[in-house]
Design an enzyme around this catalytic site. Structure first.
Site, PDB file in Angstrom:
ATOM      1  N   CYS A 149       6.789   3.346   0.358  1.00  0.00           N
ATOM      2  CA  CYS A 149       6.548   2.081   1.049  1.00  0.00           C
ATOM      3  C   CYS A 149       7.853   1.437   1.500  1.00  0.00           C
ATOM      4  O   CYS A 149       8.478   1.917   2.442  1.00  0.00           O
ATOM      5  CB  CYS A 149       5.708   1.156   0.174  1.00  0.00           C
ATOM      6  SG  CYS A 149       4.966  -0.224   1.101  1.00  0.00           S
TER       7      CYS A 149
ATOM      8  N   HIS B  77       1.234   4.305  -1.228  1.00  0.00           N
ATOM      9  CA  HIS B  77       1.595   4.187  -2.643  1.00  0.00           C
ATOM     10  C   HIS B  77       0.929   5.290  -3.468  1.00  0.00           C
ATOM     11  O   HIS B  77      -0.150   5.072  -4.044  1.00  0.00           O
ATOM     12  CB  HIS B  77       1.181   2.812  -3.181  1.00  0.00           C
ATOM     13  CG  HIS B  77       2.096   1.709  -2.781  1.00  0.00           C
ATOM     14  ND1 HIS B  77       3.148   1.277  -3.549  1.00  0.00           N
ATOM     15  CD2 HIS B  77       2.135   0.947  -1.653  1.00  0.00           C
ATOM     16  CE1 HIS B  77       3.782   0.289  -2.941  1.00  0.00           C
ATOM     17  NE2 HIS B  77       3.192   0.082  -1.785  1.00  0.00           N
TER      18      HIS B  77
ATOM     19  N   GLU C  59       1.620   6.324  -6.350  1.00  0.00           N
ATOM     20  CA  GLU C  59       1.533   5.986  -7.778  1.00  0.00           C
ATOM     21  C   GLU C  59       0.265   5.220  -8.111  1.00  0.00           C
ATOM     22  O   GLU C  59      -0.120   5.120  -9.284  1.00  0.00           O
ATOM     23  CB  GLU C  59       2.774   5.183  -8.202  1.00  0.00           C
ATOM     24  CG  GLU C  59       2.730   3.692  -7.937  1.00  0.00           C
ATOM     25  CD  GLU C  59       2.908   3.304  -6.474  1.00  0.00           C
ATOM     26  OE1 GLU C  59       2.743   2.116  -6.141  1.00  0.00           O
ATOM     27  OE2 GLU C  59       3.230   4.196  -5.656  1.00  0.00           O
TER      28      GLU C  59
END
Length: 244
Positions: free
Chosen positions: A119, A219, A221
């Site tokens: 990001c 993202h 994660e």
């Protein structure tokens, strides 16, 4: 006796973090912090996470100790970093964090350290290498789907270039969570676009000569059931410490 897989040291993965005022327990203070999702994803992928607060010097020494680097998400990059005036929709920047992460990235690239830029991290990667950013993406796309509202992730379908490192990790098409109102505009000369959204937003870039330097606008994660991209970073960093 031949060594087993368990004998291979787990790579140290540095993750850049915030420096923000926060409340916890009975305290309110300036804190070096990061959401746990990043840390958990590195652990699941087989790495050892190390948080890197944006303060102090010593980027060369730090990079020498790491096996991989994650540039995490966060606030807008200062437009001064890519030679533009600040747009009215650009949100509060963190010049100290910009300075720290640009130095850290410079040293990581010199060392050919595996890097995953997430990001804001992808925007840092592009700006540091000579690219620019769209300071307010809805002006280009006409919608807010990439950040439905502050603190709420959107969902974006992404098409990835065949044979790119990112596609090898997650496939030629993926649906990912995103939260950004800025994005890559002019691509840095040393980067190649390897992923886009349907509205044309650049979602993935890769360095043309480094062994593993990827930037993704989403993202990874956030998806606790799919660590393939983080695992690809950890695999790229596996067993480099024998020469340190």
């Amino acid at each position: 006796m031949a060594s087993s897989a368990s004998d291979t040291p787990r790579p140290l993965v540095g993750i850049t973090s915030y420096l923000e005022r926060a409340k916890f327990g009975i305290w309110e203070a300036e804190c070096a912090l990061l959401t746990r999702d990043y840390v958990d994803s590195v652990v699941r992928a087989g790495g050892i996470p190390v948080l890197l607060p944006p303060i102090g010097e010593g980027a060369p020494e730090l990079v020498a100790k790491l096996d991989a680097l994650i540039l995490s998400g966060g606030p807008d990059v200062s437009p001064a970093r890519y030679g533009e005036q600040q747009h009215e929709k650009t949100e509060e920047t963190r010049p100290a964090r910009d300075n720290y992460e640009f130095q850290l990235l410079t040293e990581a690239l010199k060392a050919d350290l595996p890097v995953l830029a997430i990001c804001r991290g992808a925007q840092v990667l592009n700006a540091a290498l000579g690219g620019t950013l769209h300071q307010h993406l809805p002006k280009q796309t006409g919608h807010n789907a990439h950040r439905p509202q502050p603190g709420k992730f959107g969902t974006t379908k992404i098409t990835l270039a065949k044979e790119s490192r990112t596609a090898k990790a997650v496939g030629e098409e993926t649906t990912a969570q995103c939260h950004h109102h800025q994005a890559i505009a002019r691509v840095a000369p040393s980067l190649t676009v390897t992923g886009t959204a349907a509205d044309g937003t650049i979602e993935a870039v890769e360095h043309q000569t480094k062994k593993f330097v990827l930037g993704v606008q989403w993202h990874p994660e956030q998806n606790t059931t799919d660590d393939r991209l983080i695992k690809a970073l950890v695999q790229a960093a596996t067993n480099p410490r024998t020469n340190k």
